[in-house]
Scaffold this motif. Sequence first.
Motif, short mmCIF file in Angstrom:
data_model
loop_
_atom_site.label_atom_id
_atom_site.label_comp_id
_atom_site.label_asym_id
_atom_site.label_seq_id
_atom_site.Cartn_x
_atom_site.Cartn_y
_atom_site.Cartn_z
N LEU A 34 -11.13 6.44 5.24
CA LEU A 34 -11.59 5.14 5.05
C LEU A 34 -10.36 4.33 5.81
CD1 LEU A 34 -13.10 3.17 3.54
CD2 LEU A 34 -11.15 3.77 1.90
N ILE A 35 -10.85 3.65 7.18
CA ILE A 35 -9.68 2.90 8.03
C ILE A 35 -9.42 1.62 8.04
CG2 ILE A 35 -8.59 2.98 10.29
CD1 ILE A 35 -10.11 5.70 10.56
N SER A 36 -8.63 0.86 6.94
CA SER A 36 -8.38 -0.71 6.66
C SER A 36 -6.99 -0.52 6.66
CB SER A 36 -9.24 -0.64 5.32
OG SER A 36 -9.25 -1.88 5.80
N ASP A 37 -7.01 -2.21 6.30
CA ASP A 37 -5.32 -2.62 6.57
C ASP A 37 -5.72 -2.91 5.22
OD1 ASP A 37 -7.41 -4.85 6.14
OD2 ASP A 37 -6.12 -6.43 8.06
N PHE A 38 -6.89 -3.36 4.22
CA PHE A 38 -6.78 -3.18 3.14
C PHE A 38 -6.67 -4.55 2.50
CE2 PHE A 38 -7.26 1.30 2.14
CZ PHE A 38 -7.92 1.40 1.36
N CYS A 39 -6.42 -5.42 3.46
CA CYS A 39 -6.56 -6.98 2.90
C CYS A 39 -7.73 -7.43 2.45
CB CYS A 39 -6.16 -7.81 4.30
SG CYS A 39 -5.05 -7.70 4.83
N LEU A 40 -7.73 -7.41 1.08
CA LEU A 40 -8.85 -7.66 0.11
C LEU A 40 -8.61 -9.22 -0.43
CD1 LEU A 40 -8.46 -4.76 -2.31
CD2 LEU A 40 -9.84 -4.95 0.11
N PRO A 41 -9.75 -9.51 -0.45
CA PRO A 41 -10.16 -11.27 -0.60
C PRO A 41 -9.89 -11.89 -1.77
CG PRO A 41 -12.49 -9.80 -0.24
CD PRO A 41 -11.84 -9.33 0.31
N GLY A 42 -10.09 -13.11 -1.98
CA GLY A 42 -10.10 -12.70 -4.07
C GLY A 42 -8.51 -12.97 -4.35
N SER A 43 -8.14 -12.26 -5.59
CA SER A 43 -7.08 -11.60 -6.50
C SER A 43 -7.62 -10.35 -5.78
CB SER A 43 -7.44 -12.13 -8.01
OG SER A 43 -6.88 -11.06 -8.67
N PHE A 44 -5.78 -10.55 -5.40
CA PHE A 44 -5.63 -9.55 -4.55
C PHE A 44 -6.20 -7.64 -5.60
CE2 PHE A 44 -3.19 -5.03 -3.26
CZ PHE A 44 -3.70 -4.30 -2.09
N ASN A 45 -5.15 -7.61 -6.96
CA ASN A 45 -5.43 -6.82 -8.41
C ASN A 45 -6.78 -6.60 -8.77
OD1 ASN A 45 -4.26 -4.99 -10.07
ND2 ASN A 45 -4.90 -7.00 -11.29
N ASP A 46 -7.55 -7.97 -8.95
CA ASP A 46 -8.66 -7.72 -8.95
C ASP A 46 -10.17 -7.00 -7.93
OD1 ASP A 46 -8.49 -8.83 -11.24
OD2 ASP A 46 -9.07 -11.20 -10.87
N SER A 47 -9.72 -7.20 -6.53
CA SER A 47 -10.10 -6.36 -5.85
C SER A 47 -10.38 -5.47 -5.72
CB SER A 47 -10.15 -7.27 -4.23
OG SER A 47 -10.65 -8.22 -4.66
N LEU A 48 -8.99 -4.82 -6.05
CA LEU A 48 -8.48 -3.17 -5.56
C LEU A 48 -9.08 -2.67 -7.06
CD1 LEU A 48 -6.76 -1.53 -3.84
CD2 LEU A 48 -4.82 -1.93 -5.59
N GLN A 67 6.06 -5.65 -0.54
CA GLN A 67 6.18 -4.97 -1.62
C GLN A 67 5.07 -3.83 -2.11
OE1 GLN A 67 7.90 -2.17 0.62
NE2 GLN A 67 7.66 -0.87 -1.39
N GLU A 68 5.08 -5.36 -3.62
CA GLU A 68 4.47 -4.86 -4.64
C GLU A 68 2.92 -4.98 -4.89
OE1 GLU A 68 4.68 -8.53 -6.33
OE2 GLU A 68 7.01 -8.04 -7.51
N ARG A 69 2.28 -5.40 -3.44
CA ARG A 69 0.85 -4.99 -2.91
C ARG A 69 0.57 -3.80 -2.31
NH1 ARG A 69 -2.09 -10.29 -1.39
NH2 ARG A 69 -3.53 -8.96 -0.13
N LYS A 70 1.93 -3.55 -1.36
CA LYS A 70 1.50 -2.21 -1.29
C LYS A 70 1.88 -0.87 -2.76
CE LYS A 70 4.65 1.01 1.75
NZ LYS A 70 5.80 1.17 2.64
N ASP A 71 2.96 -0.89 -3.45
CA ASP A 71 2.91 -0.35 -3.92
C ASP A 71 1.96 -0.71 -4.76
OD1 ASP A 71 5.24 0.43 -3.27
OD2 ASP A 71 6.71 -0.86 -4.44
N LEU A 72 0.98 -1.22 -5.11
CA LEU A 72 -0.18 -1.41 -6.47
C LEU A 72 -1.10 -0.81 -5.36
CD1 LEU A 72 -0.87 -2.28 -8.64
CD2 LEU A 72 -2.05 -4.46 -7.67
N THR A 73 -0.71 -0.76 -4.18
CA THR A 73 -2.25 0.46 -3.34
C THR A 73 -1.63 1.19 -3.58
OG1 THR A 73 -2.05 -2.31 -2.01
CG2 THR A 73 -3.43 -0.06 -0.82
N ASN A 74 -0.90 1.76 -3.25
CA ASN A 74 -0.83 3.20 -3.19
C ASN A 74 -0.62 3.50 -4.42
OD1 ASN A 74 -0.25 2.78 -0.11
ND2 ASN A 74 1.57 3.47 -0.70
#
Length: 304
Positions: A183-197, A261-268
């Motif tokens: 799964l290859i992506s930049d993980f730029c998700l639409p809307g609320s990032f946390n909800d989308s994730l 950084q917070e978005r990155k940590d949350l994603t990981n």
Amino acid sequence: METQLTRDILKKVRQIEVRTNRLVNDSLAGSYNSVFKGRGMNFDEVREYVPGDDVRAIDWNVTARTGIPHIKKFTEERELTIMLMIDISSSGEFGSSDSSKREIMAEIGSVLAFSAVRNNDKVGLILYTDFVELYIPPKKGRSHILRVIREILFFTPRGTLTDLKVPLDFVNRVAKRKCVAFLISDFCLPGSFNDSLQDVLPALRVTNRRHDLISLIISDPRESELPDVGWITLEDAESGQQVDLNTSDAQVRNEYAQLAQERKDLTNRAIRSCGVDLLELNTDSPYMPPLLGFFQTRMRRAVR
């Protein structure tokens, strides 16, 4: 005009082939072969038992018929299917260095595809935005791989947004047997990032149970830090939303970096909580050393 465009496309594909073939050296090909094992063992032949052989492999039917102990020989079913799921949403066009995120995704996809070809594996392609834009069923061979590379580089998407559930659900429908899915992506998700994730986590878990799922996140340094260049307008490539920022303000730059950084940590954390392997890559750094290191780490983990 069309002939010139075709020549330009072929030239670019050829450049990618030459570059990635050079990168897929014996070290990477060997690591790939060691990391991604076949689906099981195939019966090969029987031969006479010799002291030291595993008695559990004795073929009792042949032994009874000949009066001489024989054992079964097996070979690994090496052939794999590699599925490349590549994000071609609008945010992938961004790049602050020599290459855009989409170009880096194309090169990484090419490296993985050529590694698969060297090991006689099949490669399939899923290009997606918020729907599946293109599906190429898995096949072998150089001409097939060159088509895969051409589509990754030059396919024109109709969608602009990213929905990671789309390729995950799709690969679960089309891949009837276990495959290695990138799964290859930049993980730029639409809307609320946390909800989308959070929305994509169930699909990550399901896909990882059915297949060997590996997530590759491609980022650009300008997405995590701002230069001091005064007032600028940032636009979300997928939604078109704009915001004005004064980059001369140190607090603005710090808050921007902290949020990134917070978005990155949350994603990981979210990805790893699903048991999915994760590799992060940047547009301004060579991707081969971390990719090779990632393979080697998986290889060491597999032999424990």
